[in-house]
Write an enzyme that holds these catalytic residues in place. Structure first.
Site, PDB file in Angstrom:
ATOM      1  N   SER A 146       0.830  -1.201   0.000  1.00 25.56           N
ATOM      2  CA  SER A 146       0.000   0.000   0.000  1.00 25.56           C
ATOM      3  C   SER A 146       0.866   1.253   0.000  1.00 25.56           C
ATOM      4  O   SER A 146       1.663   1.461  -0.899  1.00 25.56           O
ATOM      5  CB  SER A 146      -0.963  -0.039   1.191  1.00 25.56           C
ATOM      6  N   ASP A 305      -2.486   6.139  -4.081  1.00 20.91           N
ATOM      7  CA  ASP A 305      -1.305   5.483  -3.524  1.00 20.91           C
ATOM      8  C   ASP A 305      -0.842   4.366  -4.462  1.00 20.91           C
ATOM      9  O   ASP A 305      -1.470   4.117  -5.498  1.00 20.91           O
ATOM     10  CB  ASP A 305      -1.592   4.988  -2.105  1.00 20.91           C
ATOM     11  N   ASP A 307      -0.951   1.107  -4.765  1.00 22.01           N
ATOM     12  CA  ASP A 307      -1.863   0.071  -5.243  1.00 22.01           C
ATOM     13  C   ASP A 307      -3.252   0.623  -5.549  1.00 22.01           C
ATOM     14  O   ASP A 307      -4.181  -0.141  -5.806  1.00 22.01           O
ATOM     15  CB  ASP A 307      -1.940  -1.094  -4.256  1.00 22.01           C
ATOM     16  N   ASP A 309      -5.742   1.997  -3.963  1.00 14.45           N
ATOM     17  CA  ASP A 309      -6.969   1.777  -3.197  1.00 14.45           C
ATOM     18  C   ASP A 309      -7.306   2.985  -2.330  1.00 14.45           C
ATOM     19  O   ASP A 309      -8.408   3.080  -1.792  1.00 14.45           O
ATOM     20  CB  ASP A 309      -6.909   0.493  -2.367  1.00 14.45           C
TER      21      ASP A 309
END
Length: 583
Positions: A146, A305, A307, A309
């Site tokens: 993340s 960010d 990834d 999400d």
């Protein structure tokens, strides 16, 4: 086996990865570092595992990825041949070792005759969630840490519903992992074998197109976007991560054409070279986007960010300066717009429900209640929001409308079962377009909401304590608030203390204890005060941090800001005093 024996086992292993071997020879000379790398196994929680890259059982490397995947493989085998044929979808982001770890997953699963689908290049976590559902796979994995620093990576597991793995399934996998005596001896197949046997398939465009098609279903007012879609000036930065292509495609599909991408942060970069932290929660992450915004007088700045999400948004305030909205503020804007549009169009269900976490602003409750909707709280972590969506589907009692958490995670359409920055970006753009047609900015829209529902203000403070000693310190710190509770805060008496570890709600005014907190056991404390102030303390599940969440509600923005600052100061003074005494 103690940490020194584990270290020796790795040192004498002939087949050890060359790069890891070099690193191991360095850290073995530093006893403290060597102990931290081997004193325990990297923890596999309900969502998976996350850690620093490097050699050792308490680090993320190909051997710990193999161990986790071997545990998953045993779990899938227990579910039968159909589960093996349905297989596992794997996605990865731009971090160090992400593609390599994705392939290691397939190599372990293939040894068990389990089918694997791997995306042909980096993809967002929410698209992984979508792909599990789209391909009717039995499980999914995304290789990501993340928004953590570059030295981290992680391994998140998803169930067949596209949501993060529920606790029972995670416990099953953990039990299998615990029976694996030697992570260095797990058998794997090679990529060419897997391809030849049909056990590995690379996926891409078909899933991308289907996901973009699903995105279009969350658009509520196409005519509104057509009116100002060319005028709304958007700056977008993927912060070197996986959001670049899907967000741009989503904005285009919605009808937003005036989009400028921050070139310096457009391409994948595992070192995140242009930023200190690839976290849109950090205002510094918007530094370049703000420069771009000033050049063209942009209406909306957005960042995802690595990834993709989490979504951060910055807009001009009343002074004309760009400010980064908090997750609570953006969530309130999206929620209010969504419910307003659905009500006007006659598509707001009477049994609609909104879901938020216990550390998310109470303004969401006020907004949902004003539209006659139920709002449900969950523990911190979007997996619990996903579980709530499944619960609604199975019971039919409620229809999911919106889910969010203060840490920049939102979900509008439940074709994904995790927070989705791609959905959030296109929807936030629509909300900005709505206010633009009314001659207002997003910031002015937020002030409208405050004037109607009250001036809510929230913040987050944290302390970082790495390593074995740090983890012990964090536990003692939380226990100190449990054993010696605060009686009053800034002149307001405590009314209720919720202890999510004992599942007890303590009514301090009536001196009564209720055993009715219906959540999984978690080391979290939440204090409520008579003036509506609250604060929560919890150790992070993914970082070596203790986090402190604060919330107030006052009659004006200035009053809220002053109150929040005062509350923060009092609590953090106690924290700092504890740390000084205990070190």
């Amino acid at each position: 086996m103690n940490w020194k024996a584990q270290l020796d086992k790795w040192l004498i292993f002939n087949g050890l990865d060359t790069e890891l071997k070099k690193e191991l020879l360095v850290i073995k000379e530093n006893e403290k570092e060597a102990e931290d790398a081997f004193y325990k196994n990297l923890e596999f929680g309900t969502g998976g595992m996350r850690g620093e890259l490097g050699p050792g059982t308490n680090r993320l490397n190909i051997y710990m990825v193999r161990k986790a995947t071997e545990g998953l493989a045993y779990y899938i085998e227990e579910s039968g041949e159909e589960a093996k044929k349905r297989g596992v979808v794997v996605a990865y982001d731009s971090r160090h070792k992400s593609p390599e770890f994705a392939l290691e997953v397939a190599k372990v699963l293939g040894q068990h005759g389990i089918k694997t689908y791997i995306f042909d290049e980096l993809r967002p976590t929410p698209e992984l969630s979508y792909a599990v559902r789209y391909l009717n796979a039995f499980a999914g994995i995304v290789i990501t840490a993340s928004h953590n620093p570059p030295e981290y990576n992680g391994y998140k597991v998803y169930g067949e519903d596209g949501g993060q793995l529920p606790p029972a399934a995670a416990d099953n996998i953990i039990s299998h992992m615990n029976r694996i005596e030697n992570e260095l001896s797990i058998s794997v197949k090679q990529e060419q074998e897997l391809l030849a046997e049909g056990l590995l398939t690379y996926i891409g465009a078909e899933v991308d197109d289907a996901y973009t098609g699903a995105l279009k279903t969350i658009q509520l007012n196409r005519e509104l976007v057509q009116e100002v879609g060319n005028e709304l000036k958007i700056i977008f930065t993927p912060l070197h991560g996986s959001g670049n292509k899907p967000v741009r495609e989503g904005l285009k599909a919605f009808g937003f054409t005036n989009v400028t991408v921050v070139k310096e942060q457009e391409l994948p970069d595992a070192n995140f070279s242009t930023i200190q932290s690839p976290n849109p929660e950090e205002h510094a992450a918007f530094e370049l986007a703000i420069q771009y915004g000033k050049e063209i007088d942009a209406d909306l700045l957005m960042a995802t960010d690595p990834d993709a999400d989490r979504l951060g948004v910055a807009v001009k305030d009343s002074t004309g300066e760009y400010v980064v909205l908090t997750g609570n503020q953006l969530g309130a804007l999206m929620l209010h717009y969504l419910l307003t549009q659905k009500k006007e169009q006659g598509i707001l269900p009477q049994n609609g429900a909104v879901v938020k976490t216990i550390v998310t602003s109470e303004i969401g409750r006020a907004i949902a209640s004003s539209f006659g909707l139920e709002i449900f709280d969950t523990l911190t972590g979007f997996k619990f929001i996903g579980e709530k969506i499944n619960e609604f589907e199975q019971s039919g009692d409620y229809q999911f409308q919106f889910g969010y958490e203060e840490s920049y995670g939102y979900l509008i359409g439940d074709f994904v079962r995790d927070k989705d920055a791609v959905q959030s970006a296109v929807f936030a753009a629509e909300v900005a377009a709505y206010y633009k047609t009314r001659g207002k900015s997003l910031y002015e829209g937020l002030l409208e909401i405050f004037s109607k529902y009250g001036y809510y203000k929230e913040s987050l403070q944290s302390i970082t304590l790495k390593g074995k000693d740090g983890a012990e310190q964090i536990k003692k710190l939380v226990d100190s608030f449990r054993l010696e509770p605060i009686q009053e805060l800034a002149g307001a008496e405590v009314t209720v203390i919720e202890d999510y570890q004992s599942s007890q709600r303590m009514n301090m005014q009536e001196d009564a204890i209720e055993n009715d907190i219906p959540f999984p056991v978690s080391n979290v404390l939440k204090y409520h005060f008579e003036d509506g102030t609250w604060f929560t303390i919890r150790p992070s599940g993914t970082e070596p941090k203790a986090k402190f969440y604060f919330g107030v509600k006052k009659e004006s923005l200035v009053e809220s800001e002053m109150s929040l600052k005062n509350v923060e100061q009092i609590v953090m003074e106690r924290v700092n005093k504890f740390m000084t005494v205990s070190i």
